[in-house]
Design a protein around this motif. Structure first.
Motif, PDB file in Angstrom:
ATOM      1  N   ASN A 112       0.876  -1.149   0.013  1.00 48.64           N
ATOM      2  CA  ASN A 112      -0.017  -0.103  -0.143  1.00 48.64           C
ATOM      3  C   ASN A 112       0.908   1.303   0.005  1.00 48.64           C
ATOM      4  OD1 ASN A 112      -2.338  -1.471   0.229  1.00 48.64           O
ATOM      5  ND2 ASN A 112      -2.291  -1.638   2.199  1.00 48.64           N
ATOM      6  N   ALA A 113       1.750   1.460  -0.970  1.00 55.51           N
ATOM      7  CA  ALA A 113       2.927   2.577  -0.958  1.00 55.51           C
ATOM      8  C   ALA A 113       2.147   3.565  -1.936  1.00 55.51           C
ATOM      9  CB  ALA A 113       4.202   2.139  -1.446  1.00 55.51           C
ATOM     10  N   ASP A 114       0.917   4.165  -1.324  1.00 53.65           N
ATOM     11  CA  ASP A 114       0.144   5.205  -1.880  1.00 53.65           C
ATOM     12  C   ASP A 114       0.671   6.423  -1.387  1.00 53.65           C
ATOM     13  OD1 ASP A 114      -1.708   6.940  -3.025  1.00 53.65           O
ATOM     14  OD2 ASP A 114      -3.319   5.750  -2.474  1.00 53.65           O
ATOM     15  N   LEU A 115       1.348   7.187  -2.104  1.00 50.43           N
ATOM     16  CA  LEU A 115       2.088   8.469  -1.703  1.00 50.43           C
ATOM     17  C   LEU A 115       1.061   9.550  -1.204  1.00 50.43           C
ATOM     18  CD1 LEU A 115       4.876   8.876  -3.916  1.00 50.43           C
ATOM     19  CD2 LEU A 115       4.822   7.810  -1.918  1.00 50.43           C
ATOM     20  N   LEU A 116      -0.333   9.234  -1.629  1.00 47.85           N
ATOM     21  CA  LEU A 116      -1.632   9.944  -1.222  1.00 47.85           C
ATOM     22  C   LEU A 116      -1.984   9.760   0.276  1.00 47.85           C
ATOM     23  CD1 LEU A 116      -3.627  10.085  -4.481  1.00 47.85           C
ATOM     24  CD2 LEU A 116      -1.841  12.100  -3.856  1.00 47.85           C
ATOM     25  N   GLU A 117      -1.662   8.428   0.339  1.00 46.31           N
ATOM     26  CA  GLU A 117      -1.959   7.918   1.755  1.00 46.31           C
ATOM     27  C   GLU A 117      -1.088   7.176   2.659  1.00 46.31           C
ATOM     28  OE1 GLU A 117      -4.709   8.510   3.519  1.00 46.31           O
ATOM     29  OE2 GLU A 117      -6.062   9.607   1.943  1.00 46.31           O
ATOM     30  N   PRO A 118      -0.113   7.993   2.845  1.00 47.06           N
ATOM     31  CA  PRO A 118       1.320   7.048   3.320  1.00 47.06           C
ATOM     32  C   PRO A 118       0.987   6.643   4.593  1.00 47.06           C
ATOM     33  CG  PRO A 118       1.581   9.728   3.411  1.00 47.06           C
ATOM     34  CD  PRO A 118       0.505   9.300   2.732  1.00 47.06           C
ATOM     35  N   SER A 119      -0.028   6.956   5.423  1.00 46.01           N
ATOM     36  CA  SER A 119      -0.200   6.121   6.736  1.00 46.01           C
ATOM     37  C   SER A 119      -0.671   4.689   6.201  1.00 46.01           C
ATOM     38  CB  SER A 119      -1.435   7.034   7.277  1.00 46.01           C
ATOM     39  OG  SER A 119      -2.552   6.950   6.514  1.00 46.01           O
ATOM     40  N   LEU A 120      -1.263   4.326   5.469  1.00 47.40           N
ATOM     41  CA  LEU A 120      -1.683   3.258   4.976  1.00 47.40           C
ATOM     42  C   LEU A 120      -0.681   2.035   4.707  1.00 47.40           C
ATOM     43  CD1 LEU A 120      -4.639   3.705   2.717  1.00 47.40           C
ATOM     44  CD2 LEU A 120      -4.685   3.358   5.243  1.00 47.40           C
ATOM     45  N   ALA A 121       0.824   2.701   4.427  1.00 42.86           N
ATOM     46  CA  ALA A 121       1.705   1.883   4.004  1.00 42.86           C
ATOM     47  C   ALA A 121       2.239   0.846   5.134  1.00 42.86           C
ATOM     48  CB  ALA A 121       2.936   2.612   3.638  1.00 42.86           C
ATOM     49  N   ARG A 122       2.577  -0.081   5.004  1.00 35.16           N
ATOM     50  CA  ARG A 122       3.237  -1.207   5.971  1.00 35.16           C
ATOM     51  C   ARG A 122       4.417  -2.047   5.255  1.00 35.16           C
ATOM     52  NH1 ARG A 122       0.837  -6.414   6.481  1.00 35.16           N
ATOM     53  NH2 ARG A 122      -0.523  -7.014   5.105  1.00 35.16           N
ATOM     54  N   ALA A 123       5.023  -2.220   6.138  1.00 34.88           N
ATOM     55  CA  ALA A 123       6.392  -3.075   5.865  1.00 34.88           C
ATOM     56  C   ALA A 123       5.920  -4.711   5.859  1.00 34.88           C
ATOM     57  CB  ALA A 123       7.538  -2.839   6.592  1.00 34.88           C
ATOM     58  N   ILE A 124       6.356  -5.361   4.684  1.00 33.42           N
ATOM     59  CA  ILE A 124       6.241  -6.722   4.801  1.00 33.42           C
ATOM     60  C   ILE A 124       7.524  -7.571   4.682  1.00 33.42           C
ATOM     61  CG2 ILE A 124       5.551  -8.722   3.231  1.00 33.42           C
ATOM     62  CD1 ILE A 124       3.217  -6.712   4.116  1.00 33.42           C
ATOM     63  N   ASP A 125       7.723  -8.458   5.856  1.00 38.13           N
ATOM     64  CA  ASP A 125       8.878  -8.988   6.095  1.00 38.13           C
ATOM     65  C   ASP A 125       9.246  -9.996   4.607  1.00 38.13           C
ATOM     66  OD1 ASP A 125       9.400  -8.014   8.411  1.00 38.13           O
ATOM     67  OD2 ASP A 125       8.342  -9.574   9.456  1.00 38.13           O
TER      68      ASP A 125
END
Length: 613
Positions: A112-125
């Motif tokens: 979810n690397a959406d630069l319009l909604e960066p809070s949705l981004a999460r790291a995947i191991d």
């Protein structure tokens, strides 16, 4: 420990535009298409099952022993990778996301690397073969046994998803050939560079295994007459790889020009001869190319916002006029060309340019080249802009860079007769509706897209002119693609961070760049982390192109190094780690490259051959 960061690029509307084309041919095919497609599908499924069975019965058995034999584990791991390479061409093409579970980069990636909604981004191991490699190379890590067992279990489970997909997925000839050609490009750019076997470096044997698998597939598309060309080229390339397995001494220039280009051209010919309907994708690497080095191989519009933003001569001409106009800035003193000088490959020769209002105050980052800027998916060192239009708007409105106002700019160009005429011609379909900010940014973006110039002496060499490069430059290229590991971040032939063979995703790297050559403390700029907010991306910056590098000094995001010699020394010593920094997320290998002074000189000489004409 080797780590890389992969950025999941946001795909634009234009990237998904497809069209159906029908090609008629009188060519008599070897077997009916439906039977051939089914045969290939069954073969791929069988290969995936064989891979899983071997991992389960041998690799897992070896890592689970009470007393683990490190050498036996390494041998089982290498065999597992060879089995994966047999079906890599299909898995990467049809199930790219699933395949990352088997052989993805050994670092966290962003979902979810959406630069319009960066809070949705999460790291995947990360998981898969590249993660497993780190537990057993350069030697088996006894302390990591529990984690290693867990990773092998994940590998077995992840393969279930591929088996499920390929068990009932219908193949199509045109997609099989497209995937086969992309696999050749993958071998040229990633396979022989050690990109996905950074520690074991069994690159030539793995590439040979991939080509053997392709040879079996492609034999179903060739008549007896055609077996004297493509299949012979494949056999010759396999023999060359098998007879030259040493990673450091492998002649990549010879392999690419004598084998790789010939094979991809042969597959392209099969594609042209194929009858029936095909889907044509709008992607950066054009679907119809014969080699990666074709003069028109890359589509400069692949990452534009949409079809209406397409490049035209009229837009380029208008954009060029705007580019050199200082009245676009709030002070009326700075144009785009003030910081992007054509004589310096559209850079400025400074570590950092000055604030438009305060000449004694420096901007935060170095000015990048605009040459070939269209050939990437994100813009700025921190990746915050998704299109060139976004990048233009950001720079113009920046209080420090140009401090311009789109409202003021529109009033200015609307009142100027010369601009009125140019806008009316460039955007004829919008005539009568007034000039808009989108038209201003699109015209400037089109001008930047026109600055795509893949016409260096290196390109000439790859297109058949064997006299275009000197022996020293060829040595430098082979080092760049091999021992020096440069090509595992600066991917050929663009030599930026757009990842082959689809060139959709753009990478960042954490290098540990210092404040300056004289100050070895870490630069405080957090880079992409400031945009996306994921810890593993602290101090991560976009991988820039090294084309035209002889004209784009100083180097790094902050202009820390004035010369290429300084840059090479930084990389040779392991980046920030070599300067005494302790960055847990450094993606550049912390180990010395052990390059000699002559080898570093050869690499620099090669990089200078990438200058555009």
């Amino acid at each position: 420990m080797y780590k890389k960061i992969g950025i999941v690029a946001i795909l634009f509307t234009g990237l998904f535009i497809v069209s159906f084309t029908s090609v008629n041919s009188n060519k008599t095919e070897q077997i009916p298409a439906s039977l051939r497609e089914r045969k290939i599908q069954k073969e791929v499924l069988s290969q995936i099952i064989s891979f899983q069975e071997y991992v389960k019965d041998t690799l897992f058995f070896e890592v689970s022993k009470e007393k683990v034999d490190g050498r036996s584990v390494q041998q089982a791991f290498l065999k597992s990778r060879l089995l994966f390479k047999k079906f890599e061409w299909a898995a990467e093409y049809f199930t790219a996301d699933l395949t990352k579970r088997l052989n993805g980069p050994p670092v966290q990636e962003i979902e979810n690397a959406d630069l319009l909604e960066p809070s949705l981004a999460r790291a995947i191991d990360p998981m898969g073969l590249q993660v497993i490699e780190q537990f057993i190379y350069p030697k088996y890590d006894t302390a990591g046994k529990k984690e290693l067992i867990s990773e092998v279990k994940h590998l077995i489970t992840s393969t279930d998803y591929l088996i499920s997909y390929f068990a009932d997925h219908q193949f199509a000839d045109w997609r099989i050939l497209d995937a086969a050609k992309l696999e050749v490009f993958r071998i040229i750019t990633l396979g022989i560079t050690g990109f996905d076997n950074f520690l074991s470096l069994n690159s030539m044997k793995e590439s040979s295994e991939s080509l053997k698998s392709l040879r079996g597939i492609l034999s179903l598309y060739t008549s007896k007459k055609e077996k004297t060309t493509l299949l012979q080229d494949l056999s010759a390339s396999i023999e060359y790889l098998n007879h030259n397995p040493d990673f450091d001494s492998f002649d990549r220039a010879t392999f690419i020009t004598s084998f790789g280009n010939e094979i991809s051209s042969g597959i392209a010919q099969l594609e042209q001869n194929l009858s029936g309907d095909k889907i044509k994708y709008n992607r950066m690497l054009r679907q119809e190319v014969s080699t990666l080095f074709d003069s028109d191989a890359f589509n400069v519009e692949a990452f534009s916002p949409g079809p209406e933003y397409g490049i035209t001569d009229a837009k380029v001409g208008l954009g060029e006029k705007l580019f050199y106009d200082p009245l676009l800035s709030g002070t009326g003193t700075r144009s785009c060309a003030s910081c992007h000088n054509p004589d310096l490959a559209f850079t400025d020769g400074l570590a950092k340019h000055t604030d438009v209002h305060v000449p004694s105050k420096l901007l935060t980052r170095n000015v990048p080249t605009l040459l070939n800027a269209a050939l990437q998916s994100n813009y700025f060192y921190d990746m915050r802009a998704l299109t060139l239009e976004d990048q233009v708007r950001d720079v113009v409105s920046s209080k420090q860079e140009m401090d311009g106002s789109m409202d003021v700019i529109i009033k200015y160009v609307s009142a100027d007769k010369s601009y009125q005429s140019l806008f009316a011609t460039a955007f004829s379909e919008k005539t009568g509706k007034g000039i808009s900010s989108d038209q201003v940014t699109n015209a400037l973006a089109c001008y930047i897209r026109s600055l795509t110039k893949l016409n260096s002496r290196f390109d000439e060499y790859m297109r058949g002119n064997r006299g275009a490069l000197s022996n020293q430059e060829l040595k430098g290229f082979n080092l760049f693609m091999g021992k020096a590991k440069c090509a595992t971040c600066h991917f050929a032939p663009l030599f930026n961070g757009a990842t082959p063979p689809k060139y959709v995703e753009s990478e960042t790297e954490v290098l540990g760049v210092p404040v300056s050559a004289a100050d070895s403390t870490l630069d405080s700029d957090l880079g992409y982390y400031s945009v996306i907010g994921v810890d593993s991306y602290k101090n991560a910056f976009k991988v820039p192109t090294i084309r035209n590098i002889n004209k784009t000094a100083p180097y790094m995001h902050n202009g820390a190094y004035k010369t290429l010699d300084e840059v090479m020394e930084f990389y040779n010593n392991g980046g920030g780690a070599g300067l005494g920094m302790h960055l847990s997320n450094q993606t550049l290998s912390e180990e010395s490259l052990h390059l000699t002074e002559k080898e570093k000189e050869d690499i620099i000489v090669f990089m200078k051959s990438l200058e555009s004409k």
